[in-house]
Structures are given as structure tokens and as C-alpha cells.
Design a protein around this motif. Structure first.
Motif, PDB file in Angstrom:
ATOM      1  N   LEU A 105       0.831  -1.208   0.000  1.00 26.44           N
ATOM      2  CA  LEU A 105       0.000   0.000   0.000  1.00 26.44           C
ATOM      3  C   LEU A 105       0.867   1.259   0.000  1.00 26.44           C
ATOM      4  N   VAL A 108       1.956   1.869  -3.420  1.00 28.12           N
ATOM      5  CA  VAL A 108       0.832   2.385  -4.211  1.00 28.12           C
ATOM      6  C   VAL A 108       0.690   3.890  -3.987  1.00 28.12           C
ATOM      7  N   TYR A 109       0.834   4.314  -2.734  1.00 28.55           N
ATOM      8  CA  TYR A 109       0.703   5.738  -2.434  1.00 28.55           C
ATOM      9  C   TYR A 109       1.879   6.542  -2.988  1.00 28.55           C
ATOM     10  N   ARG A 112       0.729   7.124  -6.433  1.00 31.31           N
ATOM     11  CA  ARG A 112      -0.374   8.085  -6.447  1.00 31.31           C
ATOM     12  C   ARG A 112       0.109   9.493  -6.118  1.00 31.31           C
ATOM     13  N   SER A 124      -4.212   8.418   2.267  1.00 27.66           N
ATOM     14  CA  SER A 124      -4.494   7.351   3.227  1.00 27.66           C
ATOM     15  C   SER A 124      -5.040   7.957   4.505  1.00 27.66           C
ATOM     16  N   GLN A 148      -4.647   3.047   5.351  1.00 33.09           N
ATOM     17  CA  GLN A 148      -5.849   2.602   4.659  1.00 33.09           C
ATOM     18  C   GLN A 148      -6.186   3.601   3.553  1.00 33.09           C
ATOM     19  N   PRO A 149      -6.558   3.119   2.376  1.00 34.58           N
ATOM     20  CA  PRO A 149      -6.729   4.026   1.235  1.00 34.58           C
ATOM     21  C   PRO A 149      -7.983   4.881   1.335  1.00 34.58           C
ATOM     22  N   GLN A 152     -10.519   3.922  -3.053  1.00 31.55           N
ATOM     23  CA  GLN A 152     -10.334   2.499  -3.313  1.00 31.55           C
ATOM     24  C   GLN A 152     -10.174   2.225  -4.807  1.00 31.55           C
ATOM     25  N   THR A 156      -6.075  -1.784  -4.320  1.00 35.96           N
ATOM     26  CA  THR A 156      -6.111  -1.489  -2.888  1.00 35.96           C
ATOM     27  C   THR A 156      -7.164  -2.334  -2.173  1.00 35.96           C
ATOM     28  N   LEU A 159      -5.526  -5.660  -1.624  1.00 35.88           N
ATOM     29  CA  LEU A 159      -4.530  -5.565  -0.560  1.00 35.88           C
ATOM     30  C   LEU A 159      -5.193  -5.417   0.807  1.00 35.88           C
ATOM     31  N   MET A 160      -6.300  -4.692   0.864  1.00 36.80           N
ATOM     32  CA  MET A 160      -6.974  -4.488   2.141  1.00 36.80           C
ATOM     33  C   MET A 160      -7.571  -5.786   2.676  1.00 36.80           C
ATOM     34  N   TYR A 163      -4.774  -7.191   4.466  1.00 31.98           N
ATOM     35  CA  TYR A 163      -4.598  -6.318   5.630  1.00 31.98           C
ATOM     36  C   TYR A 163      -5.562  -6.735   6.735  1.00 31.98           C
TER      37      TYR A 163
END
Length: 272
Positions: A105, A108-109, A112, A124, A148-149, A152, A156, A159-160, A163
Motif C-alpha cells: 500500500l 501504491v501511495y 499516487r 491514506s 488505509q486508502p 479504493q 487497494t 490488498l486491504m 490487511y
């Protein structure tokens, strides 16, 4: 258009300084979680790989020491179930699922944070889980579940799920991973060089079968947990602490009762 339920999570647009620094912040966090995940992997498959490559592990001396001391032999017998629990559900599932998704994650951020489409919103959020709802040592105010995104996506959301599996334990998955824990111990026996070849082969075959059994049970537990859960109405509900297992169970019961009522109502209209 931004949904109203997402607005509180996205909050005010980050400043220019925050936008410039957050790629490096998320990258650093991702590297830290990657290192932690690597340690976790080293405790599970890594130990077996090291023993297999080294090829010098022997069990005779260990067994003789325990056999000479009845109290230590009893301790060994009692320790086996504990090791199965620790290495099956713990090291082979919960700890990996609680670490590598956070690393993924974070990366990913990072991507982003470099995209203009996400420049004017938070990436997040963190929420506080209820005490006793997550793994880890007890805390006074619960565990802060971060990264946490806010927005979504398929990646994500996938991945969550891992998580959630790592930080919010599920009884079905716990049971499903017990055979894998026993298989891990049998694999150690199969890799010991002083064990007769036939016994080594048998131990490795049984270990592999136990892992396959765990994989099948784990898949069923995964499907039951995530396929039966109602879709979240907002990013906050999509968070780890948004809905407990009991809340999900009650929600599913409500949905089933409502569906049964609709079916009965439709049947009554047809008879009329």
C-alpha cells in the motif's frame, strides 16, 4: 464526482510542501514494512530454506538430551502444539498478512503521490480499532490502523483483504492454518540429515499434504469471510475497524431475513 461519504476522509488539500515530501515519506514507510515482512518470511519458509541449503541439521543429539531428562521431554511434548499454533496461523499467515500489504500500500501511495489526479487529496487515513479487535499486545486506547486508502481501487481493495486478514483475526483462518504449522515441523524432521531416508521422504510428503490441506481450508475461510460480507457504503466502513465480525454476521442475518420476507411477499401476491 466525489461522494459525500468520501469528503471527510479526503479532507483539505495538502500543501505544496506536503505534496513534495509525501512520496519520500511513503517510500520510507514502505521500505520499513518491507524489511519487517522479510524478517517474517525468514521465520517461516526462510528457516526451512536455510536448513535445506546448510544440510547439517541433526536431531539425534537433541532427542538424546530430551530423552535423558523426562521433565524436558514433557516440555517438548507440550511445546509441539504451541509451535504448531505459533508457526501455522501466526508466522505463516497472520504476521505476513499484517506486514507485506502495508508495504505494498505504501508503494501504491508513492505512485499516487506522483500523479496529478491525486495531488489535491489525502491518500491514506488512520483509524482506531477497538481494544481486543486486532492482533498485538493490549493497549489502553486500541490499535491505530494506518495506511488505509482514501480512494479504493481493485488493487487497494485486494490488498486491504490481506490487511484485514492479518490485523483482524478470523477463527476459520486460524483453524485452517494449523495443518500448515504441523507441516512446518514435519518439514524440519524431513530435512534432518540423520533421519533415515525413508522417514525423511515420508515426513516431507506428509508436510506437503498438510500445506495443501491448509491452502484448501484457507481458501474456504477466505471466500466465506469476504464473499459473504456486504459491500461497504463508504471508505470509512471499508476500513479494518469499520465493521466487526459480529456486526457482519448480524448484517448478513438482516439481509437474509429481508430477502426471505420479499420472497414470501412475492409468493403471497402470486396466490392472490
Amino acid at each position: 464526482m466525489t461522494r459525500a461519504s468520501e469528503a471527510p476522509l479526503r479532507g483539505a488539500a495538502p500543501s505544496a510542501v506536503a505534496r513534495a515530501l509525501r512520496p519520500f515519506g511513503y517510500l520510507l514507510v514502505g521500505l520499513v514494512w518491507t524489511a519487517i515482512a522479510a524478517v517474517v518470511v525468514a521465520l517461516g519458509p526462510g528457516v526451512l530454506a536455510l536448513v535445506a541449503v546448510d544440510g547439517t541439521m541433526e536431531l539425534a543429539g537433541v532427542w538424546e538430551r530430551f530423552a535423558a531428562q523426562p521433565s524436558e521431554l514433557v516440555a517438548l511434548v507440550l511445546a509441539v502444539p504451541l509451535l504448531v499454533v505459533l508457526w501455522g496461523p501466526g508466522v505463516l499467515w497472520y504476521l505476513p498478512s499484517a506486514t507485506w500489504p502495508l508495504a505494498a500500500l505504501s508503494f501504491v501511495y508513492v505512485a499516487r503521490s506522483l500523479s496529478p489526479a491525486f495531488a489535491h487529496e489525502r491518500l491514506s487515513f488512520t483509524e482506531q480499532a477497538a481494544r481486543g479487535a486486532t492482533i498485538g499486545l493490549p493497549t489502553a486506547a486500541g490499535v491505530a490502523l494506518s495506511l488505509q486508502p482514501v480512494r479504493q481501487s481493485r488493487v487497494t481493495a485486494w490488498l486491504m483483504r490481506f490487511y484485514v486478514s492479518g490485523w483482524v483475526p478470523d477463527g476459520r483462518m486460524f483453524v485452517a492454518m494449523l495443518p500448515a504449522g504441523l507441516g512446518w515441523l514435519l518439514a524440519l524432521v524431513g530435512l534432518a540429515r540423520d533421519v533415515p531416508p525413508a522417514w525423511r521422504a515420508a515426513a516431507l510428503v506428509v508436510a506437503a499434504l498438510l500445506v495443501v490441506w491448509s491452502a484448501r481450508l484457507g481458501r474456504r475461510a477466505w471466500v466465506r469471510r469476504f464473499s459473504d460480507a456486504p459491500a461497504p457504503a463508504s471508505p470509512r466502513e471499508a476500513g479494518v475497524a469499520g465493521m466487526t465480525a459480529d456486526q457482519r454476521r448480524r448484517r448478513l442475518e438482516e439481509l437474509r431475513r429481508a430477502r426471505s420476507a420479499r420472497v414470501r411477499g412475492a409468493g403471497g401476491d402470486g396466490r392472490a
